[in-house]
Scaffold this active site. Sequence first.
Site, PDB file in Angstrom:
ATOM      1  N   GLU A  28      29.730  -7.577 -53.088  1.00 19.67           N
ATOM      2  CA  GLU A  28      28.830  -8.599 -52.525  1.00 19.67           C
ATOM      3  C   GLU A  28      27.477  -8.321 -53.712  1.00 19.67           C
ATOM      4  O   GLU A  28      26.904  -9.160 -54.070  1.00 19.67           O
ATOM      5  CB  GLU A  28      28.507  -8.560 -51.277  1.00 19.67           C
ATOM      6  CG  GLU A  28      29.550  -9.056 -50.299  1.00 19.67           C
ATOM      7  CD  GLU A  28      29.710 -10.472 -50.788  1.00 19.67           C
ATOM      8  OE1 GLU A  28      28.767 -11.066 -51.365  1.00 19.67           O
ATOM      9  OE2 GLU A  28      30.840 -11.054 -50.205  1.00 19.67           O
TER      10      GLU A  28
ATOM     11  N   TYR B  14      21.381 -13.017 -47.831  1.00 15.68           N
ATOM     12  CA  TYR B  14      22.812 -13.415 -48.024  1.00 15.68           C
ATOM     13  C   TYR B  14      23.751 -12.286 -47.878  1.00 15.68           C
ATOM     14  O   TYR B  14      24.683 -12.353 -47.193  1.00 15.68           O
ATOM     15  CB  TYR B  14      23.069 -14.109 -49.461  1.00 15.68           C
ATOM     16  CG  TYR B  14      24.437 -13.892 -49.886  1.00 15.68           C
ATOM     17  CD1 TYR B  14      25.352 -15.141 -49.267  1.00 15.68           C
ATOM     18  CD2 TYR B  14      24.831 -12.980 -50.665  1.00 15.68           C
ATOM     19  CE1 TYR B  14      26.727 -14.893 -49.573  1.00 15.68           C
ATOM     20  CE2 TYR B  14      26.297 -12.901 -50.828  1.00 15.68           C
ATOM     21  CZ  TYR B  14      27.108 -13.840 -50.593  1.00 15.68           C
ATOM     22  OH  TYR B  14      28.295 -13.553 -50.499  1.00 15.68           O
TER      23      TYR B  14
ATOM     24  N   ASP C 251      24.754 -19.090 -49.421  1.00 13.41           N
ATOM     25  CA  ASP C 251      24.554 -18.857 -50.923  1.00 13.41           C
ATOM     26  C   ASP C 251      24.590 -20.089 -51.651  1.00 13.41           C
ATOM     27  O   ASP C 251      24.601 -21.352 -51.190  1.00 13.41           O
ATOM     28  CB  ASP C 251      25.763 -17.984 -51.329  1.00 13.41           C
ATOM     29  CG  ASP C 251      27.013 -18.757 -51.296  1.00 13.41           C
ATOM     30  OD1 ASP C 251      27.039 -19.672 -50.538  1.00 13.41           O
ATOM     31  OD2 ASP C 251      27.698 -18.370 -52.292  1.00 13.41           O
TER      32      ASP C 251
END
Length: 357
Positions: free
Chosen positions: A49, A132, A150
């Site tokens: 991520e 996020y 996102d």
Amino acid sequence: MRDGFSDRAPAAALLPWYDRHARALPWRTGPEALAAGERPDPYRVWLSEIMLQQTTVAAVKDYFRRFTDRWPTVTALAGAEDAAVMAEWAGLGYYARARNLLKCARAVAADHGGVFPDTEDGLRALPGIGPYTAAAVAAIAFDRPAAVMDGNVERVLARVFAVQTPLPAAKPELRALAERLTPATRPGCYAQAVMDLGATVCTPKSPACGICPLMGMCRARALGIAAELPRKAPKKAKPTRQGIAYLVRRTDGAVLLETRPDSGLLGGMLGWPGTVWAEDAPQEAAPIDAAWHDPGLEVRHTFTHFHLRLALRLATVPPDATPERGEFHPRATFRPASLPTVMRKAWDIASGAWPED
DNA sequence: CAAACGTGGTG
DNA sequence: TCACCAAGTTT
């Protein structure tokens, strides 16, 4: 209910689509494995991520493999040298991510016993983890029903609900929609499904509405304006800055490099000594006494907020030369791939342009 | 809160 | 060639 369909309808349509179309990715635990009770490794989810922030899957894959080969656990990463991590990140961009990656790994190792927090709030408190990433890791690694927002989610929701407000003003409205639509079951698969949909079907340009699992509930498609959404505020033009970089080669093959300050552009990365980069023409600022060669070449490179024209100066110096700035790196350990791209470009252009060549 | 912060692919 | 764009965070 809203706009004629239930809040559960998008997830109900997306999860079966995801089960059929989920791409196999090095950090992903697929739907079948999850159904069999396997759980994702939070370290790999977190690392992926961070790498995926503002970065495409294609660009991330090889970096992810190299990082996990070299540092298989968060504890291993926490024990890495700063320079080793920055060198491994070179070329991926947004280097503050790499600096925060190490801070985060060390915080997890030192303050959490080497185990990632399993809540959105706990994750959000760590360096480099914003709204996020906290939601994504909580949902994907820990099965928490966190609303992931996102660029993909923004685009998909702006289209499904035909949100006409331009970004970023539309963010609160889109977030409210995202929170309403996030399912209590399989939230991690749902989050990845929306992002996969945005990356492969509901694309910024020429969306493939004809094969979209949400086509029946998409208001933008019904209105024929899917490709126009989300609307966005106009962007500022990029100015052009200029600078000079000094590439020094010692006769034994060593090269003169500087570690840039931790904050600011290319922070913490290696680079050629040089002038500041400004809109005005630069003044010469050689880092060592030498006979300078101007090859008449420049690097052109575009950063997030400006274009750069970087002139080059080349020199070869004897082994006892003492620099005013920077440190010599032996030829045996110098890897152009350990430089940020703009600096690697300078090396590539300079190679073959040295006076003796 | 607007600006800073990289890079490679794409049309 | 060039603007746009990508699984954002920090200050």
